[in-house]
Design a protein around this motif. Structure first.
Motif, PDB file in Angstrom:
ATOM      1  N   ILE A  92       0.495  -2.632 -17.819  1.00  0.00           N
ATOM      2  CA  ILE A  92      -0.882  -2.367 -17.336  1.00  0.00           C
ATOM      3  C   ILE A  92      -1.108  -2.915 -16.039  1.00  0.00           C
ATOM      4  N   MET A  93      -0.842  -4.064 -15.745  1.00  0.00           N
ATOM      5  CA  MET A  93      -0.714  -4.806 -14.407  1.00  0.00           C
ATOM      6  C   MET A  93       0.175  -3.866 -13.536  1.00  0.00           C
ATOM      7  N   ASP A  94       1.210  -3.475 -13.877  1.00  0.00           N
ATOM      8  CA  ASP A  94       2.128  -2.561 -13.027  1.00  0.00           C
ATOM      9  C   ASP A  94       1.377  -1.413 -12.471  1.00  0.00           C
ATOM     10  N   ALA A  95       0.550  -0.797 -13.729  1.00  0.00           N
ATOM     11  CA  ALA A  95      -0.085   0.337 -13.174  1.00  0.00           C
ATOM     12  C   ALA A  95      -1.410   0.525 -12.153  1.00  0.00           C
ATOM     13  N   LEU A  96      -1.743  -0.700 -12.445  1.00  0.00           N
ATOM     14  CA  LEU A  96      -2.820  -1.178 -11.862  1.00  0.00           C
ATOM     15  C   LEU A  96      -2.346  -1.504 -10.125  1.00  0.00           C
ATOM     16  N   GLY A  97      -1.165  -2.283  -9.912  1.00  0.00           N
ATOM     17  CA  GLY A  97      -0.573  -2.437  -9.070  1.00  0.00           C
ATOM     18  C   GLY A  97      -0.164  -1.226  -8.135  1.00  0.00           C
ATOM     19  N   LEU A  98       0.301  -0.171  -9.048  1.00  0.00           N
ATOM     20  CA  LEU A  98       0.691   1.003  -8.155  1.00  0.00           C
ATOM     21  C   LEU A  98      -0.504   1.689  -7.384  1.00  0.00           C
ATOM     22  N   GLY A  99      -1.693   1.622  -8.122  1.00  0.00           N
ATOM     23  CA  GLY A  99      -2.760   2.281  -7.578  1.00  0.00           C
ATOM     24  C   GLY A  99      -3.442   1.502  -6.253  1.00  0.00           C
ATOM     25  N   VAL A 100      -3.121   0.223  -6.475  1.00  0.00           N
ATOM     26  CA  VAL A 100      -3.778  -0.699  -5.253  1.00  0.00           C
ATOM     27  C   VAL A 100      -2.703  -0.507  -4.167  1.00  0.00           C
ATOM     28  N   PHE A 101      -1.414  -0.338  -4.594  1.00  0.00           N
ATOM     29  CA  PHE A 101      -0.724  -0.331  -3.212  1.00  0.00           C
ATOM     30  C   PHE A 101      -0.806   1.184  -2.612  1.00  0.00           C
ATOM     31  N   THR A 102      -0.917   1.964  -3.368  1.00  0.00           N
ATOM     32  CA  THR A 102      -0.955   3.395  -2.760  1.00  0.00           C
ATOM     33  C   THR A 102      -2.211   3.354  -2.047  1.00  0.00           C
ATOM     34  N   SER A 119       0.147   9.732   5.870  1.00  0.00           N
ATOM     35  CA  SER A 119      -0.534   8.559   5.238  1.00  0.00           C
ATOM     36  C   SER A 119      -0.209   8.673   3.808  1.00  0.00           C
ATOM     37  N   ILE A 120      -0.187   9.822   3.064  1.00  0.00           N
ATOM     38  CA  ILE A 120       0.180   9.977   1.695  1.00  0.00           C
ATOM     39  C   ILE A 120       1.458   9.368   1.460  1.00  0.00           C
ATOM     40  N   PHE A 121       2.509   9.944   2.212  1.00  0.00           N
ATOM     41  CA  PHE A 121       3.942   9.339   2.262  1.00  0.00           C
ATOM     42  C   PHE A 121       3.826   7.661   2.320  1.00  0.00           C
ATOM     43  N   MET A 122       3.058   7.234   3.265  1.00  0.00           N
ATOM     44  CA  MET A 122       3.036   5.794   3.202  1.00  0.00           C
ATOM     45  C   MET A 122       2.444   5.259   1.886  1.00  0.00           C
ATOM     46  N   GLY A 123       1.391   5.891   1.374  1.00  0.00           N
ATOM     47  CA  GLY A 123       1.105   5.343  -0.027  1.00  0.00           C
ATOM     48  C   GLY A 123       2.077   5.420  -1.002  1.00  0.00           C
ATOM     49  N   ALA A 153       2.019  10.136  -9.787  1.00  0.00           N
ATOM     50  CA  ALA A 153       0.701   9.383  -9.943  1.00  0.00           C
ATOM     51  C   ALA A 153       0.207   8.951  -8.742  1.00  0.00           C
ATOM     52  N   SER A 154       1.313   8.283  -8.002  1.00  0.00           N
ATOM     53  CA  SER A 154       1.024   7.661  -6.552  1.00  0.00           C
ATOM     54  C   SER A 154       0.433   8.653  -5.439  1.00  0.00           C
ATOM     55  N   LEU A 155       1.269   9.870  -5.627  1.00  0.00           N
ATOM     56  CA  LEU A 155       1.009  11.014  -4.756  1.00  0.00           C
ATOM     57  C   LEU A 155      -0.363  11.554  -5.019  1.00  0.00           C
ATOM     58  N   ILE A 156      -0.805  11.822  -6.228  1.00  0.00           N
ATOM     59  CA  ILE A 156      -1.985  12.403  -6.585  1.00  0.00           C
ATOM     60  C   ILE A 156      -3.125  11.566  -6.263  1.00  0.00           C
ATOM     61  N   GLY A 157      -2.835  10.210  -6.466  1.00  0.00           N
ATOM     62  CA  GLY A 157      -3.649   9.242  -5.943  1.00  0.00           C
ATOM     63  C   GLY A 157      -4.156   9.306  -4.368  1.00  0.00           C
TER      64      GLY A 157
END
Length: 201
Positions: A92-102, A119-123, A153-157
């Protein structure tokens, strides 16, 4: 301390722990575990900063990231069994981290005027490259290249963040919605065991 920065630190801890756990499973020593912990947590953001010319990279401007990564490695080294029992919480923390890092990666791309695609690539890079380096160092094909809804998921975000950025500007609503999109997609993928399609061979 902003909420985004706090979430960034939490994501760093989650990524660092996942790297350290991988090191323990590969029977590495303390140094190896620490290296995997560190590269998993900060590898993506460091390479992102180097690519856009953000010098020195963020880990050398705020040592909290390095300190938290190494502390996470030590915790896993000494309390591996207890940490592994809390693996679901870590996901769960990893999923949150992925969103924040993106979101942070996309924001850096916008700040450095590298265009929407860049910019999306950087995310995506910020959220996934650390884990890819971890997998390569332990002699495996990176997880994001062979299964699971993770980089997608990161790409979509990242796309959602840019759409909201153009519509209502950069504010906490834009940031929170983009993070939630990545977080929910990742959690649903874990819960429903979603994977991207593969060719039938």
């Amino acid at each position: 301390m902003t909420i985004l920065y706090l979430f960034d630190l939490l994501g760093t801890i989650a990524f660092a722990i996942s790297g350290a756990l991988a090191g323990v499973r590969k029977e590495m020593d303390l140094y190896g575990i620490s290296v995997l912990s560190l590269v998993t947590a900060v590898g993506g953001g460091t390479i992102r900063d180097l690519l856009v010319g953000r010098i020195p990279p963020f880990i050398f401007r705020d040592y909290n990231y390095i300190v938290l990564s190494l502390l996470s490695a030590l915790i896993v080294f000494f309390f591996y069994r207890k940490v592994e029992r809390g693996y679901n919480t870590l996901l769960i923390m990893d999923a949150l981290g992925l969103g924040v890092f993106t979101v942070i990666g996309v924001k850096v791309g916008i700040d450095y005027n590298i265009g929407y695609i860049g910019s999306i690539f950087m995310g995506v890079m910020t959220g996934t490259v650390g884990g890819m380096i971890r997998d390569l160092l332990q002699g495996e094909i990176p997880l994001v290249l062979k299964k699971e809804v993770y980089a997608s998921a990161s790409l979509i975000g990242g796309v959602v963040y840019l759409i909201l950025f153009e519509s209502i500007g950069e504010n906490y609503i834009t940031i929170i919605i983009a993070i939630l999109v990545v977080f929910l997609l990742r959690v649903l993928a874990i819960w429903r065991n979603w994977n991207l399609p593969k060719p039938r061979v």
